[in-house]
Design a protein around this motif. Structure first.
Motif, PDB file in Angstrom:
ATOM      1  N   GLY A  61       7.201   2.592  12.461  1.00  0.00           N
ATOM      2  CA  GLY A  61       6.085   1.968  11.848  1.00  0.00           C
ATOM      3  C   GLY A  61       5.759   0.585  11.171  1.00  0.00           C
ATOM      4  N   THR A  62       6.795  -0.322  11.787  1.00  0.00           N
ATOM      5  CA  THR A  62       6.809  -1.706  11.216  1.00  0.00           C
ATOM      6  C   THR A  62       5.431  -2.220  11.091  1.00  0.00           C
ATOM      7  N   ALA A  63       4.558  -2.163  12.429  1.00  0.00           N
ATOM      8  CA  ALA A  63       3.204  -2.807  12.289  1.00  0.00           C
ATOM      9  C   ALA A  63       2.396  -2.240  11.352  1.00  0.00           C
ATOM     10  N   VAL A  64       2.489  -0.616  11.064  1.00  0.00           N
ATOM     11  CA  VAL A  64       1.689   0.108  10.081  1.00  0.00           C
ATOM     12  C   VAL A  64       1.866  -0.594   8.728  1.00  0.00           C
ATOM     13  N   ARG A  65       3.290  -0.810   8.185  1.00  0.00           N
ATOM     14  CA  ARG A  65       3.469  -1.280   7.059  1.00  0.00           C
ATOM     15  C   ARG A  65       3.060  -2.624   6.944  1.00  0.00           C
ATOM     16  N   GLU A  66       2.909  -3.427   7.907  1.00  0.00           N
ATOM     17  CA  GLU A  66       2.397  -4.712   7.811  1.00  0.00           C
ATOM     18  C   GLU A  66       0.801  -4.730   7.601  1.00  0.00           C
ATOM     19  N   ALA A  67       0.218  -3.932   8.412  1.00  0.00           N
ATOM     20  CA  ALA A  67      -0.982  -3.776   8.022  1.00  0.00           C
ATOM     21  C   ALA A  67      -1.493  -3.259   6.437  1.00  0.00           C
ATOM     22  N   ALA A  68      -0.903  -2.481   6.204  1.00  0.00           N
ATOM     23  CA  ALA A  68      -0.734  -1.836   4.733  1.00  0.00           C
ATOM     24  C   ALA A  68      -0.343  -3.081   3.763  1.00  0.00           C
ATOM     25  N   ARG A  69       0.488  -3.788   3.852  1.00  0.00           N
ATOM     26  CA  ARG A  69       0.810  -5.133   3.213  1.00  0.00           C
ATOM     27  C   ARG A  69      -0.352  -6.108   2.812  1.00  0.00           C
ATOM     28  N   ARG A  70      -1.222  -6.149   4.159  1.00  0.00           N
ATOM     29  CA  ARG A  70      -2.169  -6.814   4.213  1.00  0.00           C
ATOM     30  C   ARG A  70      -3.514  -6.328   3.489  1.00  0.00           C
ATOM     31  N   GLY A  71      -3.409  -5.025   2.816  1.00  0.00           N
ATOM     32  CA  GLY A  71      -4.400  -4.563   1.932  1.00  0.00           C
ATOM     33  C   GLY A  71      -5.288  -3.326   2.946  1.00  0.00           C
ATOM     34  N   ALA A  72      -5.176  -3.292   4.212  1.00  0.00           N
ATOM     35  CA  ALA A  72      -5.722  -2.275   4.908  1.00  0.00           C
ATOM     36  C   ALA A  72      -5.223  -0.978   4.688  1.00  0.00           C
ATOM     37  N   THR A  73      -6.043   0.244   5.107  1.00  0.00           N
ATOM     38  CA  THR A  73      -5.503   1.496   5.100  1.00  0.00           C
ATOM     39  C   THR A  73      -5.141   1.568   6.349  1.00  0.00           C
ATOM     40  N   ALA A  74      -3.820   2.306   6.592  1.00  0.00           N
ATOM     41  CA  ALA A  74      -3.075   2.406   7.451  1.00  0.00           C
ATOM     42  C   ALA A  74      -2.644   3.758   8.087  1.00  0.00           C
ATOM     43  N   THR A  75      -2.700   3.887   9.421  1.00  0.00           N
ATOM     44  CA  THR A  75      -2.216   5.313   9.709  1.00  0.00           C
ATOM     45  C   THR A  75      -1.569   5.079  11.114  1.00  0.00           C
ATOM     46  N   GLY A  76      -0.314   5.492  11.239  1.00  0.00           N
ATOM     47  CA  GLY A  76       0.406   5.668  12.428  1.00  0.00           C
ATOM     48  C   GLY A  76       0.599   6.734  13.054  1.00  0.00           C
ATOM     49  N   VAL A  77       0.450   6.651  14.448  1.00  0.00           N
ATOM     50  CA  VAL A  77       0.333   7.575  15.457  1.00  0.00           C
ATOM     51  C   VAL A  77       1.522   7.336  16.350  1.00  0.00           C
ATOM     52  N   ASP A  78       2.161   8.949  16.614  1.00  0.00           N
ATOM     53  CA  ASP A  78       3.172   8.632  17.386  1.00  0.00           C
ATOM     54  C   ASP A  78       3.450  10.002  18.008  1.00  0.00           C
ATOM     55  N   PRO A  79       3.925  10.116  19.354  1.00  0.00           N
ATOM     56  CA  PRO A  79       4.274  11.610  19.900  1.00  0.00           C
ATOM     57  C   PRO A  79       5.694  11.926  19.396  1.00  0.00           C
ATOM     58  N   ALA A  80       6.878  11.200  18.933  1.00  0.00           N
ATOM     59  CA  ALA A  80       7.977  11.490  18.971  1.00  0.00           C
ATOM     60  C   ALA A  80       8.140  11.694  17.266  1.00  0.00           C
ATOM     61  N   PRO A  81       8.531  12.950  17.348  1.00  0.00           N
ATOM     62  CA  PRO A  81       9.104  13.168  15.572  1.00  0.00           C
ATOM     63  C   PRO A  81      10.142  12.350  14.993  1.00  0.00           C
ATOM     64  N   VAL A  82      11.004  11.958  15.924  1.00  0.00           N
ATOM     65  CA  VAL A  82      12.221  11.186  15.198  1.00  0.00           C
ATOM     66  C   VAL A  82      11.439   9.787  14.814  1.00  0.00           C
ATOM     67  N   MET A  83      10.635   9.277  15.626  1.00  0.00           N
ATOM     68  CA  MET A  83      10.054   8.017  15.213  1.00  0.00           C
ATOM     69  C   MET A  83       9.433   8.187  14.024  1.00  0.00           C
ATOM     70  N   LEU A  84       8.528   9.352  13.575  1.00  0.00           N
ATOM     71  CA  LEU A  84       8.077   9.547  12.461  1.00  0.00           C
ATOM     72  C   LEU A  84       8.589   9.844  11.316  1.00  0.00           C
ATOM     73  N   ARG A  85       9.811  10.565  11.621  1.00  0.00           N
ATOM     74  CA  ARG A  85      10.655  10.817  10.289  1.00  0.00           C
ATOM     75  C   ARG A  85      11.415   9.291  10.071  1.00  0.00           C
ATOM     76  N   LEU A  86      11.792   8.562  10.757  1.00  0.00           N
ATOM     77  CA  LEU A  86      12.329   7.292  10.429  1.00  0.00           C
ATOM     78  C   LEU A  86      11.136   6.342   9.823  1.00  0.00           C
TER      79      LEU A  86
END
Length: 204
Positions: A61-86
């Motif tokens: 989620g590094t790029a998702v958080r970067e988008a949110a820091r710039r004020g955007a509404t942000a959604t992260g999508v990934d197939p791997a549960p381990v990545m989403l937990r992290l």
């Protein structure tokens, strides 16, 4: 076996994905290695407070958080549960949305994004045509598509092959055009010390 010139843009589509302890270790590495890509993507897409960004293959989620820091509404999508937990563990912003999904099927409504990006992951998509069709569906009219991949030399193997050659960039541009995107641009950029390809396109 295809020659490097003929290799498809999703040439690692048979990757088994990330899971378990190995997946968690990869996710931790991506947290560090993904920072420069995240800044590059946000700059290249011109992310602002008016944007709704969807990151396909968001990893931790590094790029998702970067988008949110710039004020955007942000959604992260990934197939791997381990990545989403992290991603959730590393995120303080409760407004960020995390969804399990793949490029070919994103659990979000039509026209819900102004920016859809995929950073160092298109080469893993199972079906580029279906993934681009889904990106087109997700984007509102005038929305921006962004793909970022590492520059790989022809004939590269192992980790070095996880990126695109110039020919693969050109192939992806052609596929974007076939999917109905316009204003397509491809350029070489730097993400930290790494040489990257950036492809930008717009939904009419």
């Amino acid at each position: 076996m295809k020659s490097p010139v003929e290799m498809p843009t999703n040439h690692h589509a048979d990757h088994p994905g990330f899971s378990g302890a190995v997946g968690a270790l990869c996710g931790l590495a991506f947290l560090i290695l993904g920072r420069a890509n995240a800044r590059l993507a946000a700059d290249a897409a011109g992310v602002s407070r008016q944007d709704r960004v969807v990151d396909i293959g968001c990893g931790p989620g590094t790029a998702v958080r970067e988008a949110a820091r710039r004020g955007a509404t942000a959604t992260g999508v990934d197939p791997a549960p381990v990545m989403l937990r992290l991603a959730r563990l590393c995120t303080r912003d409760a407004a960020i949305d995390w969804r399990q999904g793949v490029a070919e099927h994103v659990p979000l409504p039509d026209g819900s994004a102004t920016v859809v990006w995929s950073l160092a992951t298109v080469h893993h998509w199972k079906d580029v045509e279906a993934g681009l069709s889904e990106a087109h569906r997700l984007l509102a009219p005038g929305g921006r598509l962004l793909a970022v991949e590492r520059q790989s030399p022809a004939g590269a193997t192992g980790i070095a092959s996880h990126g695109w050659t110039r020919q693969q960039v050109d192939s992806f541009v052609a596929q974007c055009r076939s999917a109905g995107f316009g204003d397509i641009e491809a350029e070489a950029r730097k993400a930290g010390r790494r040489d990257m390809w950036v492809v930008r396109a717009r939904r009419p």
